[in-house]
Design a protein around this motif. Structure first.
Motif, PDB file in Angstrom:
ATOM      1  N   LEU A 185       0.817  -1.205   0.000  1.00  0.00           N
ATOM      2  CA  LEU A 185       0.000   0.000   0.000  1.00  0.00           C
ATOM      3  C   LEU A 185       0.859   1.266   0.000  1.00  0.00           C
ATOM      4  N   LYS A 186       1.941   1.244   0.769  1.00  0.00           N
ATOM      5  CA  LYS A 186       2.746   2.449   0.954  1.00  0.00           C
ATOM      6  C   LYS A 186       3.725   2.712  -0.189  1.00  0.00           C
ATOM      7  N   PHE A 187       4.317   1.648  -0.725  1.00  0.00           N
ATOM      8  CA  PHE A 187       5.458   1.836  -1.622  1.00  0.00           C
ATOM      9  C   PHE A 187       5.257   1.280  -3.035  1.00  0.00           C
ATOM     10  N   LEU A 188       4.228   0.480  -3.264  1.00  0.00           N
ATOM     11  CA  LEU A 188       4.058  -0.161  -4.566  1.00  0.00           C
ATOM     12  C   LEU A 188       2.756   0.232  -5.262  1.00  0.00           C
ATOM     13  N   GLY A 189       2.144   1.297  -4.791  1.00  0.00           N
ATOM     14  CA  GLY A 189       0.940   1.792  -5.446  1.00  0.00           C
ATOM     15  C   GLY A 189      -0.322   1.025  -5.143  1.00  0.00           C
ATOM     16  N   GLY A 190      -0.295   0.193  -4.119  1.00  0.00           N
ATOM     17  CA  GLY A 190      -1.453  -0.644  -3.822  1.00  0.00           C
ATOM     18  C   GLY A 190      -2.665   0.100  -3.313  1.00  0.00           C
ATOM     19  N   ALA A 191      -2.465   1.300  -2.766  1.00  0.00           N
ATOM     20  CA  ALA A 191      -3.595   2.025  -2.177  1.00  0.00           C
ATOM     21  C   ALA A 191      -4.678   2.319  -3.198  1.00  0.00           C
ATOM     22  N   ALA A 192      -4.310   2.459  -4.451  1.00  0.00           N
ATOM     23  CA  ALA A 192      -5.306   2.743  -5.488  1.00  0.00           C
ATOM     24  C   ALA A 192      -6.145   1.533  -5.834  1.00  0.00           C
ATOM     25  N   LYS A 193      -5.724   0.345  -5.378  1.00  0.00           N
ATOM     26  CA  LYS A 193      -6.393  -0.894  -5.751  1.00  0.00           C
ATOM     27  C   LYS A 193      -6.999  -1.642  -4.567  1.00  0.00           C
ATOM     28  N   VAL A 194      -6.928  -1.035  -3.385  1.00  0.00           N
ATOM     29  CA  VAL A 194      -7.394  -1.706  -2.165  1.00  0.00           C
ATOM     30  C   VAL A 194      -8.376  -0.818  -1.425  1.00  0.00           C
ATOM     31  N   ASN A 195      -9.519  -1.387  -1.073  1.00  0.00           N
ATOM     32  CA  ASN A 195     -10.527  -0.686  -0.284  1.00  0.00           C
ATOM     33  C   ASN A 195     -10.258  -0.825   1.211  1.00  0.00           C
ATOM     34  N   ALA A 196      -9.926  -2.048   1.647  1.00  0.00           N
ATOM     35  CA  ALA A 196      -9.748  -2.303   3.077  1.00  0.00           C
ATOM     36  C   ALA A 196      -8.662  -3.343   3.298  1.00  0.00           C
ATOM     37  N   LEU A 197      -7.928  -3.172   4.394  1.00  0.00           N
ATOM     38  CA  LEU A 197      -6.963  -4.165   4.870  1.00  0.00           C
ATOM     39  C   LEU A 197      -7.389  -4.600   6.256  1.00  0.00           C
ATOM     40  N   VAL A 198      -7.674  -5.883   6.406  1.00  0.00           N
ATOM     41  CA  VAL A 198      -8.048  -6.459   7.701  1.00  0.00           C
ATOM     42  C   VAL A 198      -6.910  -7.372   8.124  1.00  0.00           C
ATOM     43  N   ALA A 199      -6.288  -7.073   9.248  1.00  0.00           N
ATOM     44  CA  ALA A 199      -5.079  -7.778   9.659  1.00  0.00           C
ATOM     45  C   ALA A 199      -5.289  -8.488  10.987  1.00  0.00           C
ATOM     46  N   LEU A 200      -5.021  -9.784  10.990  1.00  0.00           N
ATOM     47  CA  LEU A 200      -5.107 -10.609  12.192  1.00  0.00           C
ATOM     48  C   LEU A 200      -3.701 -10.818  12.736  1.00  0.00           C
ATOM     49  N   ALA A 201      -3.428 -10.292  13.917  1.00  0.00           N
ATOM     50  CA  ALA A 201      -2.132 -10.445  14.585  1.00  0.00           C
ATOM     51  C   ALA A 201      -0.959 -10.048  13.699  1.00  0.00           C
ATOM     52  N   PRO A 202      -1.005  -8.851  13.091  1.00  0.00           N
ATOM     53  CA  PRO A 202       0.082  -8.435  12.208  1.00  0.00           C
ATOM     54  C   PRO A 202       1.272  -7.871  12.981  1.00  0.00           C
ATOM     55  N   ASP A 203       2.470  -8.067  12.467  1.00  0.00           N
ATOM     56  CA  ASP A 203       3.638  -7.478  13.124  1.00  0.00           C
ATOM     57  C   ASP A 203       3.985  -6.157  12.432  1.00  0.00           C
ATOM     58  N   ASN A 204       3.091  -5.201  12.565  1.00  0.00           N
ATOM     59  CA  ASN A 204       3.219  -3.931  11.853  1.00  0.00           C
ATOM     60  C   ASN A 204       4.453  -3.137  12.228  1.00  0.00           C
ATOM     61  N   HIS A 205       4.946  -3.315  13.439  1.00  0.00           N
ATOM     62  CA  HIS A 205       6.124  -2.575  13.877  1.00  0.00           C
ATOM     63  C   HIS A 205       7.252  -3.529  14.274  1.00  0.00           C
ATOM     64  N   GLY A 206       7.214  -4.720  13.695  1.00  0.00           N
ATOM     65  CA  GLY A 206       8.221  -5.713  14.026  1.00  0.00           C
ATOM     66  C   GLY A 206       7.886  -6.434  15.305  1.00  0.00           C
ATOM     67  N   THR A 207       8.716  -7.383  15.662  1.00  0.00           N
ATOM     68  CA  THR A 207       8.471  -8.167  16.864  1.00  0.00           C
ATOM     69  C   THR A 207       9.779  -8.529  17.535  1.00  0.00           C
ATOM     70  N   THR A 208       9.706  -8.716  18.842  1.00  0.00           N
ATOM     71  CA  THR A 208      10.862  -9.203  19.590  1.00  0.00           C
ATOM     72  C   THR A 208      10.871 -10.718  19.652  1.00  0.00           C
ATOM     73  N   LEU A 209       9.832 -11.358  19.142  1.00  0.00           N
ATOM     74  CA  LEU A 209       9.695 -12.815  19.265  1.00  0.00           C
ATOM     75  C   LEU A 209       9.968 -13.257  20.705  1.00  0.00           C
ATOM     76  N   LEU A 210       9.243 -12.610  21.629  1.00  0.00           N
ATOM     77  CA  LEU A 210       9.373 -12.900  23.059  1.00  0.00           C
ATOM     78  C   LEU A 210      10.797 -12.745  23.555  1.00  0.00           C
ATOM     79  N   GLY A 211      11.555 -11.840  22.926  1.00  0.00           N
ATOM     80  CA  GLY A 211      12.912 -11.602  23.366  1.00  0.00           C
ATOM     81  C   GLY A 211      13.951 -12.525  22.766  1.00  0.00           C
ATOM     82  N   LEU A 212      13.523 -13.501  21.969  1.00  0.00           N
ATOM     83  CA  LEU A 212      14.502 -14.419  21.385  1.00  0.00           C
ATOM     84  C   LEU A 212      15.503 -13.678  20.510  1.00  0.00           C
ATOM     85  N   THR A 213      15.036 -12.647  19.802  1.00  0.00           N
ATOM     86  CA  THR A 213      15.950 -11.926  18.924  1.00  0.00           C
ATOM     87  C   THR A 213      17.016 -11.178  19.717  1.00  0.00           C
TER      88      THR A 213
END
Length: 298
Positions: free
Chosen positions: A152-180
Motif C-alpha cells: 500500500l505504501k510503496f508499490l501503489g497498492g492504495a489505489a487498488k485496495v478498499n480495506a486491509l483487515v489484519a489478524l495479529a500483524p507485526d506492523n512494527h516488528g516483533t521481539t519474538l518474546l525476546g529471542l531476537t
C-alpha cells in the motif's frame, strides 16, 4: 560474551542456535497438523469454493477478498476455516502463495518481504482483471497482515485496495518474546537468518525492512484498516505494537469481544470464528452485527 561463544565451544553454539531457530519457527508458523503438505485430494477439497476465477462479486459484496497467509503458511493451510466461512457469506475469495524459497516446499513467507509485496501486487492485478473490479479487500494473518502495508505504501497498492483487515500483524516488528535479543550472543546468527530466511529476519523489530516500513505514517489515504489482536499472542510481542495509528483505523482486542477467548497467534488467524466474525464486519461494515462469545457459532 557468553561462554558458549568461544571457539572451543563452537559446536555447542551451533546446537543452541539451531534450537533457537527451531523455536522461532515453531512460534511463527501454524501448528504441525496445519502445515502438513496436503494431498492432491485435500488441496482440491480445501480450495473448493475459493480461488474460483469465474466468481463475480455480487452487489451485496462488490469486491473480491484476497487472503494473505503468514510466515511458514501457504495459500491453503492458513485458510481452511476462514475461506469457506467467507465463501458461505457470498464473497469471491482468493488466496496466494508468496515468499517461496528455492527447494523449500509448502512453507512460504520466508523470502524478502519487499519481494513478497511485489508478488502480492501481481496477484491483486490478476484477481481484479478476472473479476472486472477496480479494488479488492485484503485479509492477512501475521506477516500477511503486515506485508500488504508495504504494498500500500510503496508499490501503489492504495489505489487498488478498499480495506486491509489484519489478524495479529507485526506492523512494527516483533521481539519474538525476546529471542531476537539473544542474536548478538551467537556470532553469525543474524547473517544466517538474513541469508537463509530473509522473510523472518525482516520481521525483527529494528530491521532495515521494518525501519523503512515505518519511516512513513502507518496508513495511507483512502484505505480502511482493521487490526484484530489477542493479548495471548506469543509471537508478535508486545501485542499492542500490532496496532496502527491514523485515519480509518479500528484496533480491536479479541478479549474485549469475548473475555474467555484464549486464542494465541496461530489460532486467531486459522480457526477463531469470533475473530472471523469481526473480519466479516470489517468487510461489510454497513451490515455489521455484534461480535461476542456466541459468534463462535456463526
Amino acid at each position: 560474551m557468553l561462554p558458549w561463544t568461544r571457539t572451543p565451544r563452537a559446536p555447542r553454539a551451533r546446537r543452541t542456535l539451531a534450537a533457537l531457530l527451531l523455536a522461532v519457527a515453531a512460534l511463527a508458523g501454524p501448528s504441525a497438523a496445519a502445515v502438513a503438505a496436503p494431498s492432491a485430494g485435500e488441496a482440491a477439497a480445501a480450495t473448493s469454493g475459493w480461488n474460483d476465477y469465474s466468481c463475480k462479486p455480487s452487489a451485496a459484496h462488490p469486491r473480491p477478498v484476497i487472503l494473505v497467509h503468514g510466515t511458514f503458511g501457504n495459500s491453503v493451510d492458513n485458510w481452511l476455516v476462514l475461506a469457506p466461512y467467507l465463501v458461505a457469506r457470498g464473497y469471491c475469495v482468493f488466496s496466494l502463495d508468496y515468499g517461496q524459497l528455492p527447494g523449500v516446499p509448502v512453507f512460504n513467507g520466508l523470502g524478502p518481504i519487499d519481494k513478497s509485496a511485489a508478488q502480492l501486487s501481481t496477484f491483486v492485478d490478476k484477481v481484479l482483471a478476472a473479476t472486472g473490479k477496480s479494488k479488492a479487500d485484503l485479509v492477512g494473518h501475521s506477516q500477511g497482515g503486515m506485508m500488504p502495508n508495504y504494498y500500500l505504501k510503496f508499490l501503489g497498492g492504495a489505489a487498488k485496495v478498499n480495506a486491509l483487515v489484519a489478524l495479529a500483524p507485526d506492523n512494527h516488528g516483533t521481539t519474538l518474546l525476546g529471542l531476537t535479543a539473544l542474536l548478538p550472543y551467537f556470532p553469525g546468527a543474524e547473517a544466517l537468518l538474513n541469508s537463509a530466511t530473509p522473510g523472518l529476519a525482516d520481521q525483527v523489530a529494528g530491521s532495515p525492512f521494518i525501519t523503512k516500513l515505518n519511516s512513513v505514517p502507518d496508513t495511507v489515504a483512502g484505505v480502511k484498516y482493521t487490526v484484530i489482536s489477542t493479548r495471548y499472542d506469543e509471537v508478535v510481542t508486545p501485542y499492542r505494537t500490532q496496532y496502527l495509528s491514523g485515519a480509518n483505523v479500528r484496533n480491536i482486542l479479541l478479549q474485549d469481544l469475548c473475555a474467555v477467548d484464549l486464542s494465541e497467534h496461530v489460532l486467531i488467524g486459522t480457526t477463531d470464528k469470533i475473530a472471523f466474525h469481526e473480519v466479516a464486519n470489517a468487510l461489510d461494515p454497513a451490515h455489521a452485527s455484534t461480535t461476542d462469545c456466541t459468534s463462535v457459532l456463526s
